[in-house]
Every structure is written in structure tokens, then in C-alpha cells.
Design an enzyme around this catalytic site. Structure first.
Site, short mmCIF file in Angstrom:
data_model
loop_
_atom_site.label_atom_id
_atom_site.label_comp_id
_atom_site.label_asym_id
_atom_site.label_seq_id
_atom_site.Cartn_x
_atom_site.Cartn_y
_atom_site.Cartn_z
N HIS A 99 -48.11 -93.82 -14.87
CA HIS A 99 -48.93 -93.49 -13.77
C HIS A 99 -49.79 -94.46 -13.58
O HIS A 99 -50.37 -95.33 -14.40
CB HIS A 99 -49.89 -92.15 -13.76
CG HIS A 99 -50.41 -91.96 -12.37
ND1 HIS A 99 -51.45 -92.58 -11.88
CD2 HIS A 99 -50.10 -91.26 -11.30
CE1 HIS A 99 -51.89 -92.31 -10.70
NE2 HIS A 99 -50.77 -91.17 -10.32
N GLU A 148 -45.02 -95.14 -6.39
CA GLU A 148 -46.31 -94.77 -5.98
C GLU A 148 -47.10 -96.32 -5.73
O GLU A 148 -47.68 -96.76 -6.51
CB GLU A 148 -47.01 -94.14 -6.92
CG GLU A 148 -46.61 -92.94 -7.34
CD GLU A 148 -47.76 -91.50 -7.75
OE1 GLU A 148 -47.90 -90.53 -7.04
OE2 GLU A 148 -48.39 -92.09 -8.73
#
Ligand code: PGA
Length: 221
Positions: A99, A148
Site C-alpha cells: 500500500h 491507487e
């Protein structure tokens, strides 16, 4: 109909009491969660709540799966503070890896990410590899990638769905993967992403923290 993954990333949020309230609202709306059709729900709570979530979801008969937000790149042993793949496998089938917040605040580089992907595979966890653009490396054996873009995470400024679709296609050209979009997904914009033919779902942070919003996200996806 293609499956649509709806993945909630709680990040470093929620105490046990807050989690209980959130789960109670989901249980009150159990009917909505019973005929999900092609929608596949995965919740990634903090490590401290994995056991609690598993117990409540199972006893409540909710068809919702669990994921971890990270795993150690090391096996069990003398690694103070780490939580390893064998430990999370007791509760989850999925794990987020790479992430952008891990890359940014914890200096995770490609070497570490590759080691974590290997750990996930060793423990039969399905990694959800988070990337910021289509240039990021997609490791062999990875079947789910979350695109993302940095500018969209936690900003309220989601990517243009047409651009996300283009990036998803580019990522798919690199390997046989499903691609999720993440970054400021809301109940209002979720459909504009999930309706794209190369986008297989979403990774949601902020909007998933409120149970009512999360239920709306599922309904609108
Ligand atoms: P956000 O977070 O939905 O709050 O933008 C997404 C993520 O970081 O996974």
C-alpha cells in the site's frame, strides 16, 4: 457477469467497541448482504481486530471475507512487533501488500514488497498488490492488483474513471490479473469505476469506516 471485489481497508482505525458498533449495523442489515450476486466483500481490519471480526462474521452468518493490511517479510521468530503470514492465515485469505502508505511512511521498497509477496504465497494468502501507476512491477503469481494513484488516496479527489480504466488495461497487459481501483471511492462515484470493463472492483478507505456508507457502497457498486 464479472465478479466485483469490494475491499475495505480500515487502516489504523477502530477500537474494539467501535468495531462492534460497525459490525452490529452490518448484522442489522443482514438481508442486504445475503443476495450479493457477483459482489465479493473483503474487509481488512487492523491485526488487533481480526479475531473479533472473524468470530462475529461467522456467528452472524455473513458472507464477508477478511484480509490483513500487511504481513511481515519474515517467518515466525525473533522479529519483535511483526505479525507473520502463518499468524494471519488463521483469520484471513487475503493480504494487502505494498500500500502506498507502507511505501511512504515505512520505506517499503520493491525488494521488501517482493519478499512479502513470497511470504503471502508461502502461507496460501492471496496478495492484493497495491500499485500507484502502470509502471510498477507486477510479481509473478499475483492475481489481484489495486491501482491507487497517490493524488487520490484520502483526498476526496478520485481519478477519472476513464483514466483508471486505461491504467487497468495497461496493468492487464502485463499479466493475467484482476485490477481494482482505489482512492476516494464513495457511494456516489463507485459505479463509475465498477462499470468499466477492465476494473474488477474497488479498494475503499475512508468511506468504508461508516457502516451506513459501506452498505451504500455495496448497494451502488
Ligand atoms: P481512501 O483510501 O478511500 O480513503 O482514499 C483508499 C486506500 O488507501 O486504500
Amino acid at each position: 457477469m464479472k465478479p466485483i471485489f469490494i475491499v475495505a481497508n480500515f487502516k489504523s482505525n477502530k477500537t474494539k467497541n467501535e468495531a462492534r458498533e460497525w459490525l452490529n449495523k452490518l448484522l442489522e442489515n443482514k438481508l442486504k448482504l445475503q443476495n450479493l450476486g457477483n459482489k465479493k466483500i473483503i474487509i481488512c481490519p487492523p491485526f488487533t481486530l481480526l479475531d473479533f471480526f472473524k468470530t462475529i462474521l461467522e456467528s452472524g452468518g455473513l458472507s464477508v471475507e477478511l484480509g490483513a493490511q500487511d504481513i511481515s517479510r519474515f517467518p515466525s521468530g525473533q522479529y519483535t512487533g511483526e505479525v507473520n503470514g502463518e499468524q494471519v492465515k488463521e483469520f484471513v485469505n487475503y493480504v494487502l501488500i505494498g500500500h502506498s502508505e507502507r511505501r511512504k511512511s515505512f520505506s517499503e521498497d520493491e525488494r521488501i514488497i517482493e519478499e512479502k509477496i513470497k511470504m503471502a504465497k508461502d502461507y496460501n494468502l492471496t496478495p492484493i498488490l497495491c500499485v500507484q501507476n502502470s509502471n510498477n512491477k507486477i510479481y509473478s503469481g499475483v492475481s489481484i492488483v489495486a491501482y491507487e494513484p497517490q493524488f487520490a488516496i484520502g483526498t476526496g479527489n478520485a481519478d477519472d474513471p476513464k483514466n483508471a480504466e486505461k491504467i487497468a488495461l495497461k496493468i492487464k497487459e502485463k499479466g493475467n490479473v484482476k485490477v481494482l481501483y482505489g482512492g476516494s471511492v464513495t457511494p456516489e462515484n463507485i459505479k463509475s469505476f465498477t462499470q468499466m470493463s477492465n476494473i474488477d472492483g474497488v479498494l475503499i478507505g475512508n468511506a468504508a469506516l461508516t457502516a451506513e456508507e459501506f452498505l451504500k457502497l455495496i448497494e451502488n457498486a
